[in-house]
Design a protein around this motif. Structure first.
Motif, mmCIF file in Angstrom:
data_model
loop_
_atom_site.group_PDB
_atom_site.id
_atom_site.type_symbol
_atom_site.label_atom_id
_atom_site.label_comp_id
_atom_site.label_asym_id
_atom_site.label_seq_id
_atom_site.Cartn_x
_atom_site.Cartn_y
_atom_site.Cartn_z
ATOM 1 N N ALA A 104 0.911 -1.087 -0.042
ATOM 2 C CA ALA A 104 0.024 0.101 -0.227
ATOM 3 C C ALA A 104 0.746 1.279 -0.116
ATOM 4 O O ALA A 104 0.528 2.473 -0.103
ATOM 5 C CB ALA A 104 -0.882 0.037 1.224
ATOM 6 N N GLY A 105 1.992 1.046 0.190
ATOM 7 C CA GLY A 105 2.870 2.269 0.003
ATOM 8 C C GLY A 105 3.563 2.790 1.345
ATOM 9 O O GLY A 105 4.038 3.876 1.488
ATOM 10 N N ASP A 106 3.028 2.178 2.551
ATOM 11 C CA ASP A 106 3.334 2.573 3.815
ATOM 12 C C ASP A 106 4.852 2.465 4.127
ATOM 13 O O ASP A 106 5.571 1.627 3.454
ATOM 14 C CB ASP A 106 2.707 1.887 5.154
ATOM 15 N N THR A 107 5.386 3.348 5.019
ATOM 16 C CA THR A 107 6.939 3.455 5.346
ATOM 17 C C THR A 107 7.052 2.415 6.342
ATOM 18 O O THR A 107 7.315 2.931 7.639
ATOM 19 C CB THR A 107 7.481 4.721 5.816
ATOM 20 N N VAL A 108 7.102 1.172 6.206
ATOM 21 C CA VAL A 108 7.367 0.045 7.076
ATOM 22 C C VAL A 108 8.268 -1.017 6.538
ATOM 23 O O VAL A 108 8.252 -0.841 5.150
ATOM 24 C CB VAL A 108 6.004 -0.587 7.427
ATOM 25 N N ALA A 109 9.038 -1.415 7.453
ATOM 26 C CA ALA A 109 9.773 -2.681 6.811
ATOM 27 C C ALA A 109 9.139 -3.875 7.543
ATOM 28 O O ALA A 109 8.676 -3.822 8.616
ATOM 29 C CB ALA A 109 11.258 -2.470 7.227
ATOM 30 N N ALA A 110 9.312 -5.148 6.598
ATOM 31 C CA ALA A 110 9.078 -6.348 7.469
ATOM 32 C C ALA A 110 9.830 -7.411 6.834
ATOM 33 O O ALA A 110 10.623 -7.345 6.055
ATOM 34 C CB ALA A 110 7.534 -6.856 6.849
ATOM 35 N N ILE A 111 9.544 -8.557 7.456
ATOM 36 C CA ILE A 111 10.481 -9.873 7.041
ATOM 37 C C ILE A 111 9.703 -10.541 6.237
ATOM 38 O O ILE A 111 8.641 -10.949 6.496
ATOM 39 C CB ILE A 111 11.093 -10.734 8.442
ATOM 40 N N GLY A 112 10.227 -11.108 5.151
ATOM 41 C CA GLY A 112 9.414 -11.762 3.995
ATOM 42 C C GLY A 112 10.305 -12.942 3.519
ATOM 43 O O GLY A 112 11.518 -12.896 3.419
ATOM 44 N N ASN A 113 9.838 -14.140 3.717
ATOM 45 C CA ASN A 113 10.635 -15.265 3.333
ATOM 46 C C ASN A 113 10.189 -15.745 1.899
ATOM 47 O O ASN A 113 9.206 -15.236 1.414
ATOM 48 C CB ASN A 113 10.703 -16.486 4.054
ATOM 49 N N GLY A 114 10.639 -16.836 1.202
ATOM 50 C CA GLY A 114 10.331 -17.460 0.059
ATOM 51 C C GLY A 114 8.728 -17.478 -0.384
ATOM 52 O O GLY A 114 8.245 -16.820 -1.113
ATOM 53 N N PRO A 115 8.050 -18.356 0.559
ATOM 54 C CA PRO A 115 6.657 -18.461 0.308
ATOM 55 C C PRO A 115 5.780 -17.321 0.523
ATOM 56 O O PRO A 115 4.950 -17.177 -0.295
ATOM 57 C CB PRO A 115 6.284 -19.447 1.667
ATOM 58 N N LEU A 120 2.997 -13.076 -3.254
ATOM 59 C CA LEU A 120 2.769 -11.602 -3.599
ATOM 60 C C LEU A 120 3.244 -11.435 -5.163
ATOM 61 O O LEU A 120 3.361 -10.286 -5.305
ATOM 62 C CB LEU A 120 3.556 -10.895 -2.420
ATOM 63 N N GLY A 121 3.601 -12.485 -5.873
ATOM 64 C CA GLY A 121 3.865 -11.975 -7.216
ATOM 65 C C GLY A 121 5.130 -12.839 -7.778
ATOM 66 O O GLY A 121 5.517 -12.486 -8.965
ATOM 67 N N ALA A 122 6.003 -13.211 -7.159
ATOM 68 C CA ALA A 122 7.319 -13.936 -7.763
ATOM 69 C C ALA A 122 7.228 -15.530 -7.157
ATOM 70 O O ALA A 122 7.751 -15.772 -6.259
ATOM 71 C CB ALA A 122 8.429 -13.576 -7.152
ATOM 72 N N PRO A 123 6.096 -16.215 -7.721
ATOM 73 C CA PRO A 123 5.929 -17.503 -7.334
ATOM 74 C C PRO A 123 6.979 -18.657 -7.227
ATOM 75 O O PRO A 123 7.193 -19.726 -6.192
ATOM 76 C CB PRO A 123 4.857 -18.350 -8.264
ATOM 77 N N GLN A 195 3.203 -21.421 9.003
ATOM 78 C CA GLN A 195 2.860 -20.246 8.507
ATOM 79 C C GLN A 195 1.789 -20.110 7.349
ATOM 80 O O GLN A 195 1.277 -21.302 7.074
ATOM 81 C CB GLN A 195 4.084 -19.592 7.577
ATOM 82 N N SER A 196 1.148 -19.243 6.936
ATOM 83 C CA SER A 196 0.034 -19.283 6.302
ATOM 84 C C SER A 196 0.213 -19.254 4.752
ATOM 85 O O SER A 196 -0.710 -18.913 3.955
ATOM 86 C CB SER A 196 -1.026 -17.961 6.410
ATOM 87 N N THR A 197 1.432 -19.785 4.306
ATOM 88 C CA THR A 197 1.518 -19.889 2.922
ATOM 89 C C THR A 197 1.455 -21.345 2.530
ATOM 90 O O THR A 197 1.546 -22.180 2.767
ATOM 91 C CB THR A 197 3.020 -19.596 2.871
ATOM 92 N N THR A 198 1.123 -21.319 0.961
ATOM 93 C CA THR A 198 0.779 -22.719 0.401
ATOM 94 C C THR A 198 1.894 -23.465 0.294
ATOM 95 O O THR A 198 1.869 -24.883 0.937
ATOM 96 C CB THR A 198 0.720 -22.374 -0.836
ATOM 97 N N VAL A 199 3.300 -23.198 0.271
ATOM 98 C CA VAL A 199 4.602 -24.081 0.525
ATOM 99 C C VAL A 199 4.715 -24.544 2.038
ATOM 100 O O VAL A 199 4.831 -25.851 2.121
ATOM 101 C CB VAL A 199 5.725 -23.131 0.250
ATOM 102 N N HIS A 200 4.453 -23.793 3.007
ATOM 103 C CA HIS A 200 4.502 -24.230 4.374
ATOM 104 C C HIS A 200 3.317 -25.338 4.366
ATOM 105 O O HIS A 200 3.536 -26.271 5.432
ATOM 106 C CB HIS A 200 4.392 -23.237 5.249
ATOM 107 N N VAL A 201 2.336 -25.124 4.234
ATOM 108 C CA VAL A 201 0.873 -25.704 4.349
ATOM 109 C C VAL A 201 1.294 -27.063 3.672
ATOM 110 O O VAL A 201 0.997 -28.205 4.330
ATOM 111 C CB VAL A 201 -0.267 -25.252 4.005
ATOM 112 N N LYS A 202 1.635 -27.155 2.446
ATOM 113 C CA LYS A 202 1.778 -28.400 1.659
ATOM 114 C C LYS A 202 3.092 -29.165 2.160
ATOM 115 O O LYS A 202 2.826 -30.311 2.030
ATOM 116 C CB LYS A 202 1.888 -28.028 0.201
ATOM 117 N N GLY A 203 4.042 -28.380 2.826
ATOM 118 C CA GLY A 203 5.222 -29.131 3.155
ATOM 119 C C GLY A 203 4.800 -29.991 4.325
ATOM 120 O O GLY A 203 5.293 -31.129 4.586
#
Length: 353
Positions: A104-115, A120-123, A195-203
């Motif tokens: 959304a363009g907010d000035t925040v930083a976050a931790i993102g891992n592969g899944p 979010l757009g890079a499957p 985690q709530s990602t497809t990769v973790h759930v399927k794993g």
């Protein structure tokens, strides 16, 4: 008298005009949902900026200590013009919430891992957390240094996410449960927080468990109330969250080596001067190296502390778990997410290490 009255009226009109103009400039510089002033790139002049860095980890965890280190270093190298406010324990929301704020363009930083980044757009980045694919951190480092990985970063940047650093080794993910898990068959039907990602759930589905996504901040209570039977995370996270108090069985299955990326909004990053961008990236990478040192040390210490607190530790046959995980790569949903030949391509890159 008449001249004085006219002069007074004119002065008042000018004063009102100046206040109105000043207010418009200030509000025009405000960034949505932030505490910052904008950067005037046209003149090359940097104004003060404050970034809110939110994460799920608890105080005392290597991630939290590294986040505070990053905040100190950025303020130091920028001469106090760039600041980071750190919010641990999910205070700013879940990882998904924070990544949505970034988009959304907010000035925040976050931790993102592969899944998460995959969703979010890079499957293809989901492969970073594929079970039992990487046998060492060096293999992940080799992948991050590859042209393939840079292509994925370019895709994310176009989607609105700028990755500042990809060197934060979150840790080797292990499994903590209320009942013993010595074999893959022991996981059958167990509700494991993921985690709530497809990769973790399927794993975890491929191991026979029932994946149960939820925020890490809700896990302790869920274990107490027997809503779930366990969780998986690096040892430092399992210890700092005190989950061992309500789940007394630790399985060293080492199913994932979890490499974290620190992310901000592409728009926010592009609004900075080149000097600010350099400060942000360099201090973030420096903090990643610091986090890695803390995490390696914490793994040994936390394992012993959990043993001291009555946790029974099981060292399992990795080949048994790895063989069970092969069904993950054959899952139609996973195959449909990734580009054709991705697994072989990644294996080829890391074998060049």
């Amino acid at each position: 008298m008449k001249k004085k009255l006219i002069a007074t009226i004119l002065a008042m009109v000018c004063a009102v005009s100046l206040v109105g103009c000043g207010g418009a400039t200030e509000s025009g510089n405000a960034t949505k949902g932030t505490e910052t002033a904008a950067t005037d790139k046209s003149s090359g002049t940097a104004t003060e900026i404050t970034i809110s860095f939110g994460h799920d980890n608890n105080p005392g965890d290597p991630v939290e200590e590294a986040a505070e280190y990053w905040a100190d270093r950025l303020e130091e190298v920028s001469g106090g013009t760039m600041k980071i406010n750190v919010y641990p324990s999910g205070q700013l929301g879940s990882k998904s919430d924070l990544l949505d704020q970034i988009l959304a363009g907010d000035t925040v930083a976050a931790i993102g891992n592969g899944p998460f980044l995959a969703d979010l757009g890079a499957p293809d980045l989901g492969i970073l957390n594929a079970p039992y694919l990487f046998s060492s951190w060096e293999e992940l480092d080799t992948l991050v240094a590859s042209d393939w990985y840079q292509e994925q970063m370019d895709i994310l940047e176009q989607k609105g996410i700028k990755v500042l650093a990809s060197n934060w080794r979150y840790g080797v993910r292990q499994t903590l449960t209320v009942k013993p898990v010595e074999h893959v068959s022991d996981l059958k039907g167990m509700k494991i927080r993921t985690q709530s990602t497809t990769v973790h759930v399927k794993g975890f589905e491929c191991l026979g468990a029932t994946p149960t996504p939820m925020a890490l901040s809700d896990v302790y209570t869920a274990l107490q109330q027997k809503t779930i039977d366990g969780l998986e995370n690096p040892l430092s996270v399992l210890y700092s969250g005190a989950y061992y108090e309500v789940a007394k069985n630790l399985t060293l299955d080492a199913h994932i080596r979890d490499l974290s990326c620190i992310c901000v909004s592409t728009d926010v990053f592009n609004s900075l001067t080149e000097e600010q961008q350099q400060w942000l990236i360099e201090t973030c990478e420096e903090a990643g190296e610091y986090q890695n040192e803390l995490a390696a040390k914490a793994d040994e210490e936390c394992l012993q502390k959990m043993k001291d607190n009555g946790v029974t530790v099981y060292e399992v046959d990795e080949d048994e778990f790895k063989q069970a995980a092969e069904s993950f790569y054959e899952d139609p949903e996973i195959q449909s997410m990734w580009s054709e030949g991705l697994v072989d391509k990644v294996k080829g890159i890391i074998s060049e290490e």
